[in-house]
Design a protein around this motif. Structure first.
Motif, PDB file in Angstrom:
ATOM      1  N   PRO A   1     -20.410 -34.953  25.492  1.00  0.00           N
ATOM      2  CA  PRO A   1     -21.245 -34.291  26.495  1.00  0.00           C
ATOM      3  C   PRO A   1     -20.434 -33.343  27.384  1.00  0.00           C
ATOM      4  N   VAL A   2     -21.042 -32.206  27.713  1.00  0.00           N
ATOM      5  CA  VAL A   2     -20.456 -31.246  28.648  1.00  0.00           C
ATOM      6  C   VAL A   2     -21.296 -31.279  29.919  1.00  0.00           C
ATOM      7  N   HIS A   3     -20.663 -31.641  31.028  1.00  0.00           N
ATOM      8  CA  HIS A   3     -21.369 -31.757  32.307  1.00  0.00           C
ATOM      9  C   HIS A   3     -21.244 -30.426  33.054  1.00  0.00           C
ATOM     10  N   ALA A   4     -22.273 -29.584  32.915  1.00  0.00           N
ATOM     11  CA  ALA A   4     -22.239 -28.251  33.531  1.00  0.00           C
ATOM     12  C   ALA A   4     -22.501 -28.314  35.028  1.00  0.00           C
ATOM     13  N   LEU A   5     -23.425 -29.181  35.449  1.00  0.00           N
ATOM     14  CA  LEU A   5     -23.771 -29.328  36.860  1.00  0.00           C
ATOM     15  C   LEU A   5     -23.899 -30.810  37.185  1.00  0.00           C
TER      16      LEU A   5
ATOM     17  N   CYS B   1     -18.279 -22.648  36.898  1.00  0.00           N
ATOM     18  CA  CYS B   1     -18.835 -23.629  37.843  1.00  0.00           C
ATOM     19  C   CYS B   1     -20.334 -23.823  37.662  1.00  0.00           C
ATOM     20  N   GLY B   2     -20.945 -23.095  36.749  1.00  0.00           N
ATOM     21  CA  GLY B   2     -22.357 -23.310  36.465  1.00  0.00           C
ATOM     22  C   GLY B   2     -23.314 -22.463  37.281  1.00  0.00           C
TER      23      GLY B   2
ATOM     24  N   ALA C   1     -15.970 -26.324  40.230  1.00  0.00           N
ATOM     25  CA  ALA C   1     -16.168 -26.460  38.779  1.00  0.00           C
ATOM     26  C   ALA C   1     -15.736 -27.830  38.275  1.00  0.00           C
ATOM     27  N   ASP C   2     -16.138 -28.097  37.018  1.00  0.00           N
ATOM     28  CA  ASP C   2     -15.699 -29.281  36.250  1.00  0.00           C
ATOM     29  C   ASP C   2     -16.007 -30.616  36.922  1.00  0.00           C
ATOM     30  N   PRO C   3     -17.251 -30.994  37.087  1.00  0.00           N
ATOM     31  CA  PRO C   3     -18.460 -30.226  36.780  1.00  0.00           C
ATOM     32  C   PRO C   3     -18.878 -29.340  37.949  1.00  0.00           C
ATOM     33  N   GLY C   4     -19.845 -28.454  37.701  1.00  0.00           N
ATOM     34  CA  GLY C   4     -20.354 -27.598  38.764  1.00  0.00           C
ATOM     35  C   GLY C   4     -21.038 -28.414  39.844  1.00  0.00           C
ATOM     36  N   ARG C   5     -20.644 -28.178  41.089  1.00  0.00           N
ATOM     37  CA  ARG C   5     -21.198 -28.934  42.215  1.00  0.00           C
ATOM     38  C   ARG C   5     -21.018 -28.118  43.486  1.00  0.00           C
ATOM     39  N   VAL C   6     -21.716 -28.478  44.528  1.00  0.00           N
ATOM     40  CA  VAL C   6     -21.592 -27.783  45.804  1.00  0.00           C
ATOM     41  C   VAL C   6     -20.388 -28.319  46.555  1.00  0.00           C
ATOM     42  N   ARG C   7     -19.433 -27.428  46.839  1.00  0.00           N
ATOM     43  CA  ARG C   7     -18.286 -27.834  47.649  1.00  0.00           C
ATOM     44  C   ARG C   7     -18.617 -27.760  49.133  1.00  0.00           C
TER      45      ARG C   7
ATOM     46  N   PHE D   1     -31.550 -15.268  53.352  1.00  0.00           N
ATOM     47  CA  PHE D   1     -30.774 -14.630  52.293  1.00  0.00           C
ATOM     48  C   PHE D   1     -29.564 -15.529  52.031  1.00  0.00           C
ATOM     49  N   VAL D   2     -29.541 -16.168  50.862  1.00  0.00           N
ATOM     50  CA  VAL D   2     -28.474 -17.105  50.510  1.00  0.00           C
ATOM     51  C   VAL D   2     -27.761 -16.618  49.257  1.00  0.00           C
ATOM     52  N   CYS D   3     -26.432 -16.628  49.289  1.00  0.00           N
ATOM     53  CA  CYS D   3     -25.627 -16.277  48.126  1.00  0.00           C
ATOM     54  C   CYS D   3     -24.969 -17.527  47.548  1.00  0.00           C
ATOM     55  N   ILE D   4     -24.799 -17.538  46.235  1.00  0.00           N
ATOM     56  CA  ILE D   4     -24.080 -18.609  45.540  1.00  0.00           C
ATOM     57  C   ILE D   4     -22.824 -18.004  44.936  1.00  0.00           C
ATOM     58  N   VAL D   5     -21.664 -18.579  45.276  1.00  0.00           N
ATOM     59  CA  VAL D   5     -20.388 -18.121  44.721  1.00  0.00           C
ATOM     60  C   VAL D   5     -19.627 -19.322  44.172  1.00  0.00           C
ATOM     61  N   GLY D   6     -18.628 -19.030  43.361  1.00  0.00           N
ATOM     62  CA  GLY D   6     -17.801 -20.095  42.813  1.00  0.00           C
ATOM     63  C   GLY D   6     -16.925 -19.579  41.695  1.00  0.00           C
TER      64      GLY D   6
END
Length: 265
Positions: A37-41, A62-63, A228-234, A53-58
């Motif tokens: 299994p690959v855990h993307a998120l 990181c998914g 990343a690894d897996p993608g998550r909110v830091r 207005f929200v931006c997502i970066v990573g």
């Protein structure tokens, strides 16, 4: 033209409680890989309030794009849920306006034809559709190019057509995935200004995915920083700067360095 979106005041001068427009609750995504299994998120959660207005970066991998596709209803989460105005997102919807890096314009349709495409699927009469298209073409600054075809337009102009088309059906949420990644730096700076003007005019809720930290600080009320690894909110960073924002401002540089530091951890 400074404004904190989604944070309007009540009549007595106090701050109104912003409505939750988007809720990402415990979203995880697992793919079957050759080696298991690959855990993307993993357990991604955050909210976007009405008009924000929200931006997502990573970092790469990181998914961000996977998360974008789940929010857009183009892909299913393995666990968790995305809701829009309290209703689960279970597929593409007219409540979601989507702008990709690739323009996805119909080359055989004019600017007018591309902008009005989504309206042709509604019960709006022809006169109303024409007025709506004219309004949007004016909003994105393409007067004079109404009858032009995509091959006759620059990259920045094509993206403005894509933006107008996404706004045509008056969606609750505007989703943008690296929309300015294919244009040069000068055009990108111009598009930033124009996008913020459109946002101010429409008061749309915007969720914008980017790899460019300076772009995120230029545009966003808040920045969702992913790991990343897996993608998550830091961390979710509130950008406490008035607009318009200057990249030479020391405060701007502080936010950029802080977010870059979070990405590099």
């Amino acid at each position: 033209m400074a404004r904190v979106s989604g944070r309007d005041h009540d009549g007595d001068g106090s701050r109104a409680t912003p409505a939750r427009r988007v809720a990402v609750d415990g979203v995880s995504k697992t793919y079957a890989g050759d080696d298991g299994p690959v855990h993307a998120l993993a357990d991604v959660s955050f909210d976007v309030t009405d008009g924000e207005f929200v931006c997502i970066v990573g970092p790469s991998g990181c998914g961000k794009t996977t998360l974008f596709r789940i929010i857009a209803g183009l892909e299913e989460a393995t666990d968790g849920e995305v809701s829009l105005s309290g209703d689960p997102v279970d597929g593409p919807s007219r409540d979601l306006g989507i702008v990709f890096q690739e323009y996805h314009l119909f080359p055989w349709r004019t600017v007018r034809g591309n902008v009005g495409f989504g309206l042709e699927q509604t019960d709006m009469d022809e006169s109303e559709r024409a007025d709506r298209v004219d309004e949007l073409i004016d909003l994105v600054g393409l007067d004079g190019f109404t009858n032009s075809y995509p091959p006759q337009l620059s990259g920045g102009m094509k993206q403005r057509v894509a933006l107008a088309r996404a706004l045509a059906v008056d969606p609750e949420l505007l989703l943008m995935d690296e929309p300015f990644g294919a244009v040069d730096a000068q055009t990108r700076a111009m598009l930033h200004e124009e996008l913020l003007e459109v946002w101010e005019a429409t008061r749309k809720t915007v969720l914008f995915v980017t790899h460019d930290v300076e772009e995120a600080v230029t545009l966003a009320d808040r920045v969702v920083v992913m790991a990343a690894d897996p993608g998550r909110v830091r961390e979710v960073v509130d950008v406490g700067l008035d607009r318009p924002r200057e990249r030479t401002d020391p405060g701007f540089a502080e936010y950029v360095e802080r977010i870059r530091g979070l990405i590099g951890e």
